[in-house]
Design an enzyme around this catalytic site. Structure first.
Site, PDB file in Angstrom:
ATOM      1  CG  ASP A  83      -1.870   0.968   1.106  1.00 50.18           C
ATOM      2  OD1 ASP A  83      -2.377   1.464   0.232  1.00 50.18           O
ATOM      3  OD2 ASP A  83      -2.355   1.483   2.338  1.00 50.18           O
ATOM      4  CG  ASP A 105       0.347   7.934  -3.808  1.00 48.36           C
ATOM      5  OD1 ASP A 105       0.635   8.748  -5.118  1.00 48.36           O
ATOM      6  OD2 ASP A 105      -0.238   8.024  -2.395  1.00 48.36           O
ATOM      7  CG  HIS A 186      -5.795   8.111   3.599  1.00 50.67           C
ATOM      8  ND1 HIS A 186      -4.771   8.808   2.943  1.00 50.67           N
ATOM      9  CD2 HIS A 186      -5.333   7.031   3.094  1.00 50.67           C
ATOM     10  CE1 HIS A 186      -4.568   8.034   1.309  1.00 50.67           C
ATOM     11  NE2 HIS A 186      -5.420   6.804   1.322  1.00 50.67           N
ATOM     12  CB  SER A 222     -13.381   3.034   1.081  1.00 48.80           C
ATOM     13  OG  SER A 222     -13.063   4.253  -0.494  1.00 48.80           O
TER      14      SER A 222
HETATM   15 ZN   LIG Z   1      -4.743   5.009   0.511  1.00 53.34          ZN
END
Ligand SMILES: [Zn+2]
Length: 342
Positions: A83, A105, A186, A222
């Site tokens: 992640d 990212d 987040h 989410s």
């Molecule tokens: Zn994230």
């Protein structure tokens, strides 16, 4: 071994029209809670570790926990995902350990805080795609930035994803999955009231999906932050301010429009914390960690099961045989980075 690539897992989800929860882990109890929920609901699942998790648990421990999970739950298809990789080096180290999927990212610089430019994002993401696909490993990219900060990741600034840029980004990088910023953030404090479709900018998902129908979309941040979980924490001495997350029915709308991976972390943290606070309050004389970790694990499992049912992944655990990483590498080589979904 039922460790599968995230690409296969999401391709299958796209074919059958469901979404797959991606749950973060740092320790044994979280891995057990998620795998037990997967078995209970017969769900394929994505388990992900942030850089913070890898540091907290140590790479070797994390990897062997996952290996143990595939031994104990051989019937469950599980993808192991990095992640928020902050650099190609982080992604490479994850691939070397045995992760079957990585997120580069590049929406942030490698400090994980400063928003990065589009060209930088394209360059680092493309680099990771070349390296990862050669090993059969899946790549998730991110365009736009989320609000909030998680495990030290995030600029705190919201920049919604621009659909035109999304098309260019996917074409130039060849990513398998794209995390889009639609106004979520987040952490636990996402919204000050229940968000509607406008606040959530669901139209961005719809437009990107129309223009990139074979790219798997990812919703970060989410968690739904259910009031009942917050209430348990506060009832037993916690101090969580009133807050709203992403309603499950909005996630289900997203799933109808190409969202295939849904990141959920906060809800498990809330469930575990509430269960531990309750256990401490109910028997202050207890000091065996199993006394409070067992209810914490059960509470996390309950949340995960509910999400698996809601996202539609329940019942799909044994729909397909895993494609090995070397076989996946051959597919990328023959078909190009953007595989044809069959
Ligand atoms: Zn994230």
């Amino acid at each position: 071994m039922a460790l599968v690539t995230m690409r296969q897992l999401l391709d299958e989800a796209a074919k059958a029209g469901y979404g797959v929860g991606a749950f973060n882990v740092n320790n044994l109890e979280q891995v057990q809670a998620i795998m037990e929920a997967a078995r209970e609901t017969q769900s394929p699942v994505i388990i992900q570790a942030s850089r913070g998790a890898r540091k907290y648990a140590n790479d070797r421990f994390l990897y062997h926990l996952m290996e143990a999970a595939t031994e104990v739950y051989p019937e469950i298809s599980v993808a192991l995902h990095q992640d928020h990789g902050n650099s190609p080096e982080t992604c490479k180290s994850a691939i070397d350990i045995g992760f079957t999927s990585v997120m580069m990212d590049g929406s942030l610089m490698d400090d994980g805080k400063t928003p990065a430019g589009f060209e930088y994002n394209v360059r680092v993401t493309r680099e990771v795609v070349e390296m990862a696909h050669e090993a059969g490993v899946t790549v998730e990219g991110e365009l736009g930035t989320l609000g909030g900060i998680e495990d030290g990741v995030g600029s705190g600034e919201v920049n919604l994803t621009d659909p035109d840029q999304a098309v260019e980004f996917v074409n130039r990088t060849g990513v398998d999955a794209l995390a889009v910023a639609i106004g979520t953030s987040h952490g636990a404090y996402k919204f000050t009231k229940e968000p509607d479709r406008e606040v959530l900018a669901m139209h961005i998902i719809e437009e990107i999906n129309e223009r990139l129908p074979t790219t798997h979309l990812v919703m970060h941040g989410s968690s739904s932050v259910p009031k009942e979980l917050v209430d348990i924490i506060n009832r037993y001495g916690g101090e969580i301010r009133p807050t709203w997350g992403v309603p499950v029915h909005e996630i289900q709308e997203g799933i109808k429009h190409g969202v295939r991976k849904i990141n959920v972390d906060t809800d498990l943290r809330l469930a575990a914390t509430g269960a531990i606070r309750k256990a401490f309050a109910e028997d202050p004389g207890e000091f065996d960690p199993r006394y409070y970790l067992k209810p914490a694990r059960a509470a996390m499992q309950q949340v995960v099961e509910a999400r698996m049912e809601a996202f539609g992944q329940a019942g799909h655990a044994t729909d397909y045989d895993p494609i090995s990483l070397p076989d996946m590498a051959v597919r990328y080589k023959e078909q190009g980075h953007q595989l044809t979904v069959t």
